[in-house]
Design an enzyme around this catalytic site. Sequence first.
Site, short mmCIF file in Angstrom:
data_model
loop_
_atom_site.label_atom_id
_atom_site.label_comp_id
_atom_site.label_asym_id
_atom_site.label_seq_id
_atom_site.Cartn_x
_atom_site.Cartn_y
_atom_site.Cartn_z
N HIS A 122 159.80 -1.02 -35.01
CA HIS A 122 159.79 -2.19 -34.13
C HIS A 122 160.98 -3.08 -34.47
CE1 HIS A 122 158.35 -5.46 -31.62
NE2 HIS A 122 158.48 -6.29 -32.63
N SER A 123 161.72 -3.52 -33.44
CA SER A 123 162.84 -4.45 -33.58
C SER A 123 163.88 -3.87 -34.56
CB SER A 123 162.32 -5.82 -34.03
OG SER A 123 163.28 -6.83 -33.81
N MET A 124 164.16 -4.53 -35.68
CA MET A 124 165.08 -3.96 -36.65
C MET A 124 164.66 -2.54 -37.05
SD MET A 124 165.75 -5.21 -40.56
CE MET A 124 166.52 -4.12 -41.76
#
Length: 238
Positions: free
Chosen positions: A84-86
């Site tokens: 998720h995300s990074m």
Amino acid sequence: MRYLRKNDDAKMTLFCFPYAGSGPGVYHAWLQDLAPSFEVVAIHYPGREARIAETPYVDLDVLVSELVNQIKHHLTRPFVFFGHSMGAYVAFLLSQRLAKTFGDKPEQLFISGARAPFIKENAPIHQLDSKAFLRAVIALNGISKEVLASPELVAMCLKALRADFTACENLKYKIEEELDIPLTLMGGDSDPRVSVSQLTAWGNLASRGVNKHIFSGDHFYLNEHRKTISRLINSTLT
């Protein structure tokens, strides 16, 4: 690697990549909904949780270069990546590096809450002063009320958060070749940092096409939809 669920009889290992400022602990709650037949391993970046005293990376390429050598010894069965995300960027870059270096690649790549890596962030926050940076992170709904209530915990989080945002916002990626891995995209319909079109742009990298799932919510929509996402992972892999 932190083994959240060790299973010597597992047919598949699910590697979970945390988002900015977080550690393996964010995936503990997922175990109750993920299929028990999966072995579940979370990546533990330096600078958080038990590694809080270590210096966090500010360059994703350096982080992935270190990680590719360490994770190789844990790839003892078919595996998949969720980020998720990074964590999505780390999982994606690591997938490419593993394929080039060892000829290994995940059976499935789950990308959540991240714009395609070739799309530049138009409103970077990593160079803001401490107060402005904290406000920007709070606006993403990414820091719990318990942490915000403790100035000491906030100070501890900010070092890793700033390093992680620096690494992500400075990522320079050019499309060189498509990714020959099944790709599942997930995101929130009101994410202020990643629009649906920016998420969908991952399709330009996927030679085997994508499955896209948009949920109600902001950048951390997955906290509200954890059970649904877990069931989606289960059904996709089984």
